[in-house]
Design a protein around this motif. Structure first.
Motif, PDB file in Angstrom:
ATOM      1  N   PHE A  35       0.678  -1.297   0.104  1.00 55.51           N
ATOM      2  CA  PHE A  35      -0.109   0.069   0.002  1.00 55.51           C
ATOM      3  C   PHE A  35       0.724   1.238  -0.044  1.00 55.51           C
ATOM      4  O   PHE A  35       1.942   1.143   0.245  1.00 55.51           O
ATOM      5  N   VAL A  36       0.169   2.328  -0.312  1.00 60.08           N
ATOM      6  CA  VAL A  36       0.940   3.631  -0.218  1.00 60.08           C
ATOM      7  C   VAL A  36      -0.103   4.584   0.248  1.00 60.08           C
ATOM      8  O   VAL A  36      -1.246   4.369   0.196  1.00 60.08           O
ATOM      9  N   ASP A  37       0.301   5.528   1.127  1.00 63.24           N
ATOM     10  CA  ASP A  37      -0.410   6.834   1.522  1.00 63.24           C
ATOM     11  C   ASP A  37       0.595   8.048   1.089  1.00 63.24           C
ATOM     12  O   ASP A  37       1.815   8.199   1.521  1.00 63.24           O
ATOM     13  N   LEU A  38      -0.271   9.081   0.251  1.00 65.12           N
ATOM     14  CA  LEU A  38       0.638  10.276  -0.099  1.00 65.12           C
ATOM     15  C   LEU A  38       0.203  11.391   0.602  1.00 65.12           C
ATOM     16  O   LEU A  38      -1.095  11.515   1.095  1.00 65.12           O
ATOM     17  N   HIS A  39       1.038  12.009   1.120  1.00 60.88           N
ATOM     18  CA  HIS A  39       0.977  13.147   1.892  1.00 60.88           C
ATOM     19  C   HIS A  39       1.209  14.588   1.303  1.00 60.88           C
ATOM     20  O   HIS A  39       2.234  14.578   0.573  1.00 60.88           O
ATOM     21  N   GLY A  40       0.559  15.660   1.620  1.00 63.64           N
ATOM     22  CA  GLY A  40       0.985  16.844   1.188  1.00 63.64           C
ATOM     23  C   GLY A  40       0.274  18.136   1.665  1.00 63.64           C
ATOM     24  O   GLY A  40      -0.670  17.656   2.485  1.00 63.64           O
ATOM     25  N   GLY A  41       0.363  19.237   1.188  1.00 69.92           N
ATOM     26  CA  GLY A  41      -0.523  20.400   1.711  1.00 69.92           C
ATOM     27  C   GLY A  41      -1.237  20.745   0.475  1.00 69.92           C
ATOM     28  O   GLY A  41      -0.857  21.037  -0.523  1.00 69.92           O
ATOM     29  N   ASP A  42      -2.602  20.600   0.703  1.00 68.53           N
ATOM     30  CA  ASP A  42      -3.415  20.802  -0.379  1.00 68.53           C
ATOM     31  C   ASP A  42      -3.473  22.261  -0.691  1.00 68.53           C
ATOM     32  O   ASP A  42      -4.429  22.790  -1.677  1.00 68.53           O
ATOM     33  N   ASN A 100      -4.201   0.288  -1.406  1.00 63.61           N
ATOM     34  CA  ASN A 100      -3.579  -1.034  -1.829  1.00 63.61           C
ATOM     35  C   ASN A 100      -3.403  -0.948  -3.304  1.00 63.61           C
ATOM     36  O   ASN A 100      -4.026  -0.263  -4.249  1.00 63.61           O
ATOM     37  N   LEU A 101      -1.794  -1.194  -3.794  1.00 64.06           N
ATOM     38  CA  LEU A 101      -1.538  -1.099  -4.887  1.00 64.06           C
ATOM     39  C   LEU A 101      -1.652  -2.573  -5.650  1.00 64.06           C
ATOM     40  O   LEU A 101      -0.973  -3.414  -5.302  1.00 64.06           O
ATOM     41  N   LEU A 102      -2.770  -2.630  -6.342  1.00 66.98           N
ATOM     42  CA  LEU A 102      -3.139  -3.875  -7.148  1.00 66.98           C
ATOM     43  C   LEU A 102      -3.499  -3.821  -8.505  1.00 66.98           C
ATOM     44  O   LEU A 102      -3.851  -2.738  -8.884  1.00 66.98           O
ATOM     45  N   HIS A 150       3.306  -2.900   3.578  1.00 68.56           N
ATOM     46  CA  HIS A 150       2.638  -3.899   3.265  1.00 68.56           C
ATOM     47  C   HIS A 150       1.812  -4.700   4.462  1.00 68.56           C
ATOM     48  O   HIS A 150       2.169  -4.315   5.479  1.00 68.56           O
ATOM     49  N   ASP A 151       1.024  -5.530   4.052  1.00 67.96           N
ATOM     50  CA  ASP A 151       0.198  -6.220   5.124  1.00 67.96           C
ATOM     51  C   ASP A 151       0.714  -7.314   5.857  1.00 67.96           C
ATOM     52  O   ASP A 151       0.331  -7.740   6.948  1.00 67.96           O
ATOM     53  N   GLY A 152       2.070  -7.565   5.556  1.00 66.27           N
ATOM     54  CA  GLY A 152       2.920  -8.591   6.346  1.00 66.27           C
ATOM     55  C   GLY A 152       2.373 -10.163   5.976  1.00 66.27           C
ATOM     56  O   GLY A 152       2.666 -11.171   6.513  1.00 66.27           O
TER      57      GLY A 152
END
Length: 136
Positions: free
Chosen positions: A55-62, A76-78, A112-114
């Motif tokens: 998985f990825v979680d993107l962070h920024g200032g909108d 999730n990257l699927l 990842h989910d392990g």
């Protein structure tokens, strides 16, 4: 989500958390979406591949509030039908998805989910493009 209740051990039932229901009379706040392209490179070292769900979680200032940070939440990257061939040793995998627009991506969380028989993973590099904000 209106609350109007104490979160205290000594008041209003001694609860420190509340489950809040949406106020159906309030206008819904639509969160602007963006299209992102994420390219993940798995390292070319022994045992680098994974069969876990990445998985990825993107962070920024909108830009809505100076200094405030927002996040897409975990994505999730699927790729349907290709899960068993993703994140192999020395491989680049590309994903395109829509999620909350965080403006300029300033940081990412990847993990990842392990799960799976071989969950350990060597992530070499991650490239992220906010396709919505990219110049044409």
């Amino acid at each position: 989500f209106p609350c109007k209740q104490w979160l205290s051990k000594r008041m209003d039932g001694g609860k420190l958390e509340r489950t809040l229901q949406a106020d159906s009379s309030a206008a819904p706040n639509e969160v602007p979406l963006a299209e992102y392209k994420v390219v993940v490179t798995t390292g070319n070292v022994r045992g680098a591949a994974t069969d876990a769900t990445v998985f990825v979680d993107l962070h920024g200032g909108d830009g809505a509030l100076p200094g405030a940070r927002v996040s897409t939440g975990r994505v999730n990257l699927l790729q349907p039908g290709l899960q068993n061939t993703l994140f192999d040793r020395g491989q680049m995998d590309s994903f395109v998805f829509k999620a909350r627009n965080v403006g300029k991506v300033e940081a990412i969380t990847i993990g990842h989910d392990g799960m799976g028989d071989s969950p350990a993973w060597f992530c070499e590099q991650v490239e992220v493009v906010n396709v919505t904000a990219a110049p044409t």
